[in-house]
Design a protein around this motif. Structure first.
Motif, PDB file in Angstrom:
ATOM      1  N   CYS A 254       0.804  -1.226   0.000  1.00 57.64           N
ATOM      2  CA  CYS A 254       0.000   0.000   0.000  1.00 57.64           C
ATOM      3  C   CYS A 254       0.838   1.277   0.000  1.00 57.64           C
ATOM      4  O   CYS A 254       0.427   2.313   0.530  1.00 57.64           O
ATOM      5  CB  CYS A 254      -0.986   0.008   1.171  1.00 57.64           C
ATOM      6  SG  CYS A 254      -2.214  -1.321   1.053  1.00 57.64           S
ATOM      7  N   ARG A 303      -1.770  -2.663  -6.457  1.00 53.30           N
ATOM      8  CA  ARG A 303      -2.193  -1.851  -5.312  1.00 53.30           C
ATOM      9  C   ARG A 303      -3.711  -1.815  -5.199  1.00 53.30           C
ATOM     10  O   ARG A 303      -4.263  -1.905  -4.109  1.00 53.30           O
ATOM     11  CB  ARG A 303      -1.631  -0.437  -5.445  1.00 53.30           C
ATOM     12  CG  ARG A 303      -1.761   0.407  -4.180  1.00 53.30           C
ATOM     13  CD  ARG A 303      -1.039   1.735  -4.342  1.00 53.30           C
ATOM     14  NE  ARG A 303      -0.961   2.433  -3.079  1.00 53.30           N
ATOM     15  CZ  ARG A 303      -1.920   3.176  -2.554  1.00 53.30           C
ATOM     16  NH1 ARG A 303      -3.069   3.322  -3.231  1.00 53.30           N
ATOM     17  NH2 ARG A 303      -1.767   3.781  -1.405  1.00 53.30           N
ATOM     18  N   CYS A 308      -6.102  -1.173  -0.950  1.00 55.08           N
ATOM     19  CA  CYS A 308      -5.376  -0.278  -0.050  1.00 55.08           C
ATOM     20  C   CYS A 308      -6.237   0.935   0.302  1.00 55.08           C
ATOM     21  O   CYS A 308      -6.789   1.596  -0.589  1.00 55.08           O
ATOM     22  CB  CYS A 308      -4.082   0.202  -0.701  1.00 55.08           C
ATOM     23  SG  CYS A 308      -2.895  -1.123  -0.972  1.00 55.08           S
ATOM     24  N   THR A 314      -3.944   3.669   6.404  1.00 53.49           N
ATOM     25  CA  THR A 314      -2.926   2.619   6.323  1.00 53.49           C
ATOM     26  C   THR A 314      -1.901   2.772   7.431  1.00 53.49           C
ATOM     27  O   THR A 314      -1.555   1.815   8.124  1.00 53.49           O
ATOM     28  CB  THR A 314      -2.223   2.672   4.955  1.00 53.49           C
ATOM     29  OG1 THR A 314      -3.192   2.519   3.936  1.00 53.49           O
ATOM     30  CG2 THR A 314      -1.177   1.579   4.844  1.00 53.49           C
TER      31      THR A 314
END
Length: 324
Positions: A254, A303, A308, A314
């Motif tokens: 991510c 990704r 993500c 994150t």
């Protein structure tokens, strides 16, 4: 009396030395007169025929060539990108080599290792652990930051990560650091260390055979040619492969793959003089940037497939796992 005794012992020692020397000279003369005329060095007949004109040499070379070819072909493997390469060392041997290198590095830099749980250590550890989780590589992972102005980082077989603090300003942010760490971890993911160890083992044996049966000077010349035509191209190929795999890893972790281009542009601006790519172990920075730009669409798809969240969520998620 003491002085006289020392002189007498010295005279006796000189006489014994002369007798021994005379005996050695007689033995040498006897050997030369009786055996040397019948002695032939390996690789010659009557001191006139070169080794490569002997039938036995070609028998030996043919058998060796066949065995080497069979051994080589039975140890070919595919890398994660589909590249065929020769690997003849086990993961256990690779880890042992990594442990040996780890002990040497820790001995050299033990007084310059940044203490754990400091801000810098937590920062590097957080990024490294996200990449490791994305790679799904097993190992006894350890992360060390070395307080040094060097702009460098590397990962040893077995999972020992070293980052020099001088690299951090150049990376600027977590995405930049992730680019570097993903590249280094990708080397282990693709077992590039095993590839290099395997090549070194085979070429070392070849150089030894050439030095023994042909000429030591030929072995030295062959080493130089091999470095230029095989070692350096293979090293550049491994670096390019690590760039490609690393981009995928940082995307799955991510991080933003597009940031890799910005990192290498900063790298390019910081370079003073770089040797020609033909003589370098790494591709030129410009070629790396062009390759990464062509791989970004694929990395972006990775990704997206990883679902993500945005950057803030994150970082908060990995902080809760203790990767701070």
């Amino acid at each position: 009396m003491l002085l006289l005794g020392l002189r007498q012992r010295a005279l006796v020692s000189v006489q014994q030395h002369r007798i021994a020397h005379g005996f050695k000279q007689q033995t040498r003369n006897f050997y030369n007169n009786n055996y040397n005329r019948n002695y032939r060095r390996f690789g010659s007949r009557g001191d006139t025929e070169p080794v490569w004109r002997r039938r036995s040499f070609w028998y030996f070379s043919g058998i060796t060539g066949v065995c080497t070819t069979v051994y080589y072909r039975t140890h070919l493997e595919e890398s994660p990108t589909g590249r065929r390469r020769f690997i003849a060392v086990s993961p256990e041997y690779e880890r042992m080599a990594g442990q040996s290198a780890y002990a040497q590095i820790m001995s050299e830099y033990r007084h310059r290792i940044v203490p754990q749980n400091t801000q810098t250590d937590r920062y590097v550890r957080r990024v490294a652990m996200r990449i490791i989780q994305a790679s799904k590589l097993e190992g006894d992972w350890e992360v060390h930051v070395i307080d040094s102005p060097e702009k460098n980082a590397f990962v040893l077989p077995g999972g020992k990560i070293f980052v020099f603090s001088g690299l951090l300003p150049l990376t600027e942010n977590e995405d930049g650091l992730a680019t570097v760490l993903a590249h280094e971890i990708a080397h282990q993911y693709a077992r590039h260390s095993a590839e290099k160890l395997s090549a070194a083992r085979v070429m070392g044996l070849l150089y030894t055979l050439v030095a023994i049966f042909v000429d030591p000077n030929a072995a030295q010349a062959g080493r130089a040619v091999t470095t230029l035509l095989l070692d350096l191209p293979n090293s550049r190929e491994c670096e390019q492969e690590a760039d490609q795999i690393g981009l995928q890893l940082m995307a799955v972790a991510c991080y933003d793959p597009a940031q890799a281009i910005q990192l290498w542009q900063r790298m390019q601006n910081s370079e003073r003089m770089a040797p020609p790519q033909l003589l370098n172990t790494h591709p030129s920075t410009q070629s790396r940037i062009e390759n990464i730009r062509s791989w970004i669409p694929s990395a972006e798809m990775k990704r997206e497939a990883a679902n993500c969240p945005n950057t803030d969520i994150t970082n908060s998620f990995f902080s809760q796992l203790g990767f701070q």
